[in-house]
Design a protein around this motif. Structure first.
Motif, mmCIF file in Angstrom:
data_model
loop_
_atom_site.group_PDB
_atom_site.id
_atom_site.type_symbol
_atom_site.label_atom_id
_atom_site.label_comp_id
_atom_site.label_asym_id
_atom_site.label_seq_id
_atom_site.Cartn_x
_atom_site.Cartn_y
_atom_site.Cartn_z
ATOM 1 N N LEU A 722 -30.989 35.721 8.162
ATOM 2 C CA LEU A 722 -29.831 34.708 7.904
ATOM 3 C C LEU A 722 -28.644 35.344 8.168
ATOM 4 N N GLU A 723 -27.981 36.084 7.417
ATOM 5 C CA GLU A 723 -26.766 36.885 7.560
ATOM 6 C C GLU A 723 -25.613 35.617 7.732
ATOM 7 N N LEU A 724 -25.654 34.706 6.798
ATOM 8 C CA LEU A 724 -24.705 33.609 7.015
ATOM 9 C C LEU A 724 -23.504 34.222 6.394
ATOM 10 N N PHE A 725 -22.203 33.627 6.546
ATOM 11 C CA PHE A 725 -21.060 34.188 5.860
ATOM 12 C C PHE A 725 -20.899 33.226 4.516
ATOM 13 N N ASP A 726 -21.431 33.991 3.636
ATOM 14 C CA ASP A 726 -21.476 33.401 2.041
ATOM 15 C C ASP A 726 -20.004 32.739 1.666
ATOM 16 N N ASP A 727 -18.995 33.467 2.211
ATOM 17 C CA ASP A 727 -17.565 33.120 1.566
ATOM 18 C C ASP A 727 -16.912 31.995 2.236
ATOM 19 N N LEU A 728 -17.633 31.578 3.395
ATOM 20 C CA LEU A 728 -17.129 30.198 4.202
ATOM 21 C C LEU A 728 -17.942 29.066 3.857
ATOM 22 N N TYR A 774 -21.108 25.665 -0.064
ATOM 23 C CA TYR A 774 -21.259 27.057 0.592
ATOM 24 C C TYR A 774 -22.803 27.454 0.763
ATOM 25 N N PRO A 775 -23.173 28.150 1.208
ATOM 26 C CA PRO A 775 -24.530 28.738 1.825
ATOM 27 C C PRO A 775 -25.156 28.865 0.594
ATOM 28 N N ASP A 776 -24.993 29.677 -0.550
ATOM 29 C CA ASP A 776 -25.697 29.776 -1.730
ATOM 30 C C ASP A 776 -25.841 28.905 -2.571
ATOM 31 N N GLU A 777 -25.399 27.404 -2.044
ATOM 32 C CA GLU A 777 -25.630 26.342 -2.849
ATOM 33 C C GLU A 777 -26.592 25.466 -2.291
ATOM 34 N N LEU A 778 -27.239 25.870 -1.406
ATOM 35 C CA LEU A 778 -28.014 24.919 -0.572
ATOM 36 C C LEU A 778 -29.663 25.854 -0.633
ATOM 37 N N GLN A 782 -32.573 24.809 4.274
ATOM 38 C CA GLN A 782 -31.125 24.320 4.701
ATOM 39 C C GLN A 782 -30.643 25.474 5.114
ATOM 40 N N ARG A 783 -30.454 26.696 4.442
ATOM 41 C CA ARG A 783 -29.773 27.775 5.010
ATOM 42 C C ARG A 783 -30.380 28.320 6.427
ATOM 43 N N ARG A 784 -31.806 27.989 6.639
ATOM 44 C CA ARG A 784 -32.207 28.463 7.754
ATOM 45 C C ARG A 784 -31.682 27.561 9.062
ATOM 46 N N LEU A 785 -31.473 26.266 8.669
ATOM 47 C CA LEU A 785 -30.874 25.417 9.594
ATOM 48 C C LEU A 785 -29.515 25.625 9.994
ATOM 49 N N VAL A 786 -28.651 25.952 8.660
ATOM 50 C CA VAL A 786 -27.397 26.145 9.294
ATOM 51 C C VAL A 786 -27.344 27.459 10.009
ATOM 52 N N ALA A 787 -28.264 28.542 9.859
ATOM 53 C CA ALA A 787 -28.101 29.670 10.675
ATOM 54 C C ALA A 787 -28.417 29.344 12.015
ATOM 55 N N ILE A 788 -29.427 28.621 12.402
ATOM 56 C CA ILE A 788 -29.641 28.168 13.688
ATOM 57 C C ILE A 788 -28.754 27.329 14.236
ATOM 58 N N ALA A 789 -28.114 26.425 13.747
ATOM 59 C CA ALA A 789 -26.979 25.604 13.944
ATOM 60 C C ALA A 789 -25.829 26.093 14.455
ATOM 61 N N ARG A 790 -25.335 27.463 13.437
ATOM 62 C CA ARG A 790 -24.399 28.119 14.018
ATOM 63 C C ARG A 790 -24.351 28.684 15.184
ATOM 64 N N SER A 791 -25.745 29.271 15.563
ATOM 65 C CA SER A 791 -25.870 29.823 16.832
ATOM 66 C C SER A 791 -25.810 28.788 17.884
#
Length: 898
Positions: A722-728, A774-778, A782-791
């Motif tokens: 995933l490697e989402l930006f957890d601070d954002l 924030y990502p760690d609240e999902l 849902q985090r998977r979807l955020v990662a692909i949507a970000r790309s």
């Protein structure tokens, strides 16, 4: 030649001490993962204690050595038990600052007990001359070298052949795994701390006759010791020994043959810099462990709150006519500006610098010279000083381009020490003991001389602080701030989102340098001359501790941090005895705050402040609104053509001459067993690992472009982890990716700051309700979807998906497959899919490529691969009966073909 050898042998004594300190750092780091920057301070306390016992208590030297070494071991043991163990779940930065808190406590305590005046220590070892091969040497230097070599050999043997060494190594590899075997990682860590403390104690005893008793000199022996540990890679005892001895000899030769003042002290920094530049990398490797950083604020500016606070501060300044109070207020505000530089650099960009006061001093020096020597008006000289500090900040940023984390802290600490040795200690540059005259201070012809008009000067400093704070808050909310936080959170993911890590770090150091220079100038011009001793490395260490205590991720954390700084409001305490104890109290306060509030004082006050704000009806209005038109538009069609791509890790071939192509609107699946080289292939395509062969996106040759340029060219990717930006927030994660195309979307970005493509991704992936979370609240799905949507928000021509269905249940996998297929069909994206879920692969792929051990096995349509004996044997193993026909193959792959 003989003379040079003799000087080199003289340097062996200091080199041996560097070795002892460095080996202590190494064993602590290998046993606990903490870089003990207080190792030199422990040596300093040992040196003073040894002198106390032998001189005033009249203990024999041998007994005093035993007592002091044991006491140093016990002190280090207690540091681990009482401080580090309580910070086990805190950020690595907080643990690092804790060692600086110990350093502050040790140095201030030593000054309180023994005073700041250096004193002479008689020899511990015999100094009789010895002639070897025609070269005269003293016995003490040879004995110290022998001690260092013997201890190094003993440590190497312990780590290689004893259970104690194996357990310490096991803890450094996996604390959980060690605990599972029935051993206590905490006790093993404490034991390594005790061992490191004992070596520091011995080093302090041996070095004191050479350096004499001086708190700063012995404490900052940690710099050359750290240079030795870097040469040893924080692991090799042998290379650390070699590095320490070479540094000691090189310093002795430099002192004799190089006429530049401070050159010998600056030498370790140069060695640190060379080692890091050679060994470092522009981006961390795949196995890099991501450090969790302290919490960061949102940078929101609510004028309903800011204006009353600013007005109240101005009223206080105007109504308090006492010059001493005015001076302390101005000092506090000036120090706050310096700490704001750390909010940007450490809090936002995650770059740990221990040289901010060096930048502050250099900005002050430039401004003072222009005013006093060249007669420049103060306001123009101030601008020149800030610009100069900005430029020097960019120079300081160069090591950060090849290193990060602890290594960067080491190199900036060395840089600060080198600046002090070469610049601030130079009487030619700074005016000697009397310092540099600041000259007259006027703004637009109005005198703001701090001695004659302290109130005016304080008002000016207050205005500068308010402006600086607003700038820092704006940076947090801006595109630049999002990119900084992305880099701080995950450099690899930031680069894959089109963020230039190089440019982002340079911007952070430039802004930080400007703020540090401004704060230093305003602090210095309170006096008629600038005493450059205040800009020593210890001041920079204090600054980072103050910033972390206040809250290094929060704008107002700078105020709370500055209040506990020397020369600030705490100096209003008139009792001399109390003032003597303030530094000690400050050191204890740093440790106590880190343990109780590892994210800083401001972070602990946010929750009650928000409750009060809500009661008063001052809560900011939510304004995350998507653009009204969010229809997905096709991306620019480009074909990815990869020819003969090869990836080698040393002698291992991870990918061997693989070729494939991905056309617009088509999904190509790359499958194979674990270790087949699929992720290495993706890393090579996106520029995160070196490779040979050609990579073209239509006529664009990607093979020579850095990772972020490949992303902006149209090749985006998601990550297996995933490697989402957890601070954002989710919104900010998407903004980081859509920011890369902000120029082409100028004038048509929505109120949420998203491009149409990003807003469409939000709709398609059902993320509307999660934008402010924030990502760690999902949930994981849902985090998977955020990662692909970000790309997808980057509108790539070709999207690389690395195991997007990993960890999802059957329903989530099917929904994900539908969304990925829609990206290809509706947006005309080419998609390269790496996936182990064959239901997903066979359901949506147009073409499948099978590899094993990095080598091509087969390719074809899903139906063809499902019946291909080589593909089945390669992916499932020889135990599969490939003669059983298509039906068995289809069932094993998990997809019923029509």
């Amino acid at each position: 030649m003989t003379e040079a050898v003799q000087y080199a042998i003289l340097g062996l004594g200091a080199g041996a001490v560097y070795v002892l300190l460095a080996q202590g750092v190494v064993i602590i780091f290998r046993g606990s993962g903490v870089l003990n920057l207080a190792q030199g301070a422990i040596a300093m306390l040992a040196a003073y204690s040894f002198n106390e016992l032998r001189t005033h208590q009249h203990l024999p030297d041998w007994l005093a050595i035993i007592v002091v070494v044991a006491a140093a071991a016990l002190a280090s043991f207690l540091i681990d038990v009482l401080v580090m163990r309580k910070l086990a779940n805190a950020s690595p930065l907080a643990r690092q600052i804790a060692t600086l808190g110990v350093l502050i406590l040790a140095t201030s305590g030593a000054i309180l007990i023994w005073g700041a005046t250096p004193s002479i220590v008689t020899r511990v070892l015999p100094t009789s001359p010895v002639t070897l091969f025609g070269v005269t040497a003293t016995t003490d230097r040879l004995l110290m070298t022998a001690i260092a070599i013997a201890i190094t050999i003993a440590l190497a043997l312990i780590w290689l052949f004893t259970r104690a060494g194996w357990l310490a190594e096991a803890v450094s590899e996996s604390r959980v795994g060690t605990a599972a075997l029935g051993w206590s990682p905490q006790m093993i860590s404490a034991a390594t701390w005790a061992g490191g403390g004992a070596l520091a104690g011995l080093a302090g005893i041996l070095i004191s006759p050479i350096t004499q008793l001086n708190q700063a000199t012995i404490t900052f022996l940690i710099i050359p010791a750290l240079a030795a540990t870097l040469i040893g890679g924080f692991r090799s005892f042998g290379l650390t020994l070699l590095g320490g001895l070479v540094i000691g000899m090189a310093q002795a030769l430099t002192s004799h043959y190089v006429p530049i003042p401070g050159a010998a002290d600056a030498l370790p920094f140069l060695l640190i810099l060379v080692v890091l530049l050679v060994r470092g990398s522009g981006l961390p490797t795949r196995g890099h462990v991501l450090d969790r950083m302290p919490a960061v604020g949102l940078g929101r500016i609510d004028l309903r709150v800011i204006i009353p606070i600013a007005a109240a501060a101005l009223v206080i300044v105007l109504l308090v006519p006492v010059p001493a109070v005015q001076t302390m207020l101005a000092s506090t505000l000036a120090i706050s500006i310096i700490l704001l530089s750390l909010v940007v650099l450490v809090g936002y960009a995650g770059q740990l610098s221990l040289a901010q006061y060096a930048l502050a001093g250099l900005g002050s020096l430039i401004t003072a010279r222009l005013v006093s020597s060249l007669g420049w008006p103060f306001e123009f000289a101030l601008i020149a000083g800030v610009v100069g500090a900005t430029a020097i900040g960019l120079i300081f940023a160069l090591p950060a381009l090849r290193t990060r984390g602890i290594n960067l802290a080491v190199v900036t600490l060395g840089l600060g020490l080198a600046t002090q040795a070469v610049v601030f200690n130079s009487s030619t540059l700074t005016g000697g003991v009397s310092g540099t005259a600041v000259g007259p201070q006027t703004i637009f012809g109005i005198s703001i001389d701090s001695n004659r008009y302290p109130q005016r000067y304080t008002v000016v400093v207050l205005i500068f602080f308010i402006l600086a704070a607003l700038v820092v808050a704006w940076v947090r909310r801006s595109r630049t701030g999002r990119q900084m936080l992305a880099v701080r959170s995950n450099e690899r993911a930031a680069a894959s989102s089109g963020v230039s890590v190089f440019v982002t770090k340079m911007r952070a150091f430039a802004i930080s340098g400007a703020l540090a220079g401004l704060g230093g100038i305003l602090l210095s011009f309170q006096s008629t001359t600038i005493p450059f001793a205040r800009f020593d490395p210890l001041s920079s260490i204090n600054a980072i501790a103050q910033a972390v205590v206040g809250g290094v991720g929060f704008v107002f954390g700078s105020i709370f941090g500055a209040i506990i700084a020397p020369q600030s409001l705490t100096s209003l305490v008139s009792n001399v005895t109390v003032q003597l104890f303030l530094p000690v109290v400050g050191g204890i306060g740093v440790l106590a705050t880190l343990i109780s509030y590892p994210n800083g004082i401001v972070a602990s006050l946010i929750a009650p402040f928000r409750r009060l704000r809500d009661r008063l009806g001052l809560a900011p209005r939510a304004h995350t609104v998507l653009p009204p038109t969010t229809d997905a538009t096709p991306v620019r069609p480009r074909t990815l053509v990869v020819s003969n791509l090869t990836v080698r890790y040393g002698g291992v071939v991870a990918v061997g001459g693989l070729s494939l192509s991905v056309e617009p609107g088509r999904i190509v699946a790359l499958i194979g067993p674990n270790g087949a080289g699929k992720t290495s292939f993706m890393d090579a395509l996106t520029g995160f690992t070196k490779s040979t062969g050609s990579i073209f996106l239509d006529d664009i040759d990607l093979s020579q472009l850095p990772a972020h340029r490949r992303a902006t060219a149209g090749l985006a990717r998601s990550w297996q982890g995933l490697e989402l930006f957890d601070d954002l927030t989710v919104l900010e994660n998407l903004q980081v990716s859509s920011d890369k195309s902000s120029t082409q979307h100028a004038g048509r970005r929505g109120s949420a700051g998203l491009s149409p493509a990003a807003a469409a991704a939000v709709r398609e992936f059902g993320l509307e309700q999660h934008l402010d979370r924030y990502p760690d609240e999902l949930s994981y799905g849902q985090r998977r979807l955020v990662a692909i949507a970000r790309s997808a928000a980057m509108e790539p021509s070709v999207l690389l998906l690395d195991e997007p269905a990993a960890g999802l249940d059957e329903h989530e996998s099917l929904e994900l497959a539908r969304l990925v297929r829609a990206l290809a069909d509706a947006r005309n994206m080419g998609i390269l899919l790496v996936e182990h879920d064959m239901n997903v692969v066979m359901g949506i792929a147009d073409h499948v490529v099978v590899i094993d051990f990095g080598e091509y096995v087969a390719d074809g349509t899903p139906a063809e691969i499902a019946t291909n004996p080589r593909a089945i044997a390669s992916y499932l193993g020889d135990e599969v009966d490939t003669d059983s026909g298509p039906e068995l193959a289809t069932n094993v792959l998990g997809k019923e073909l029509a």
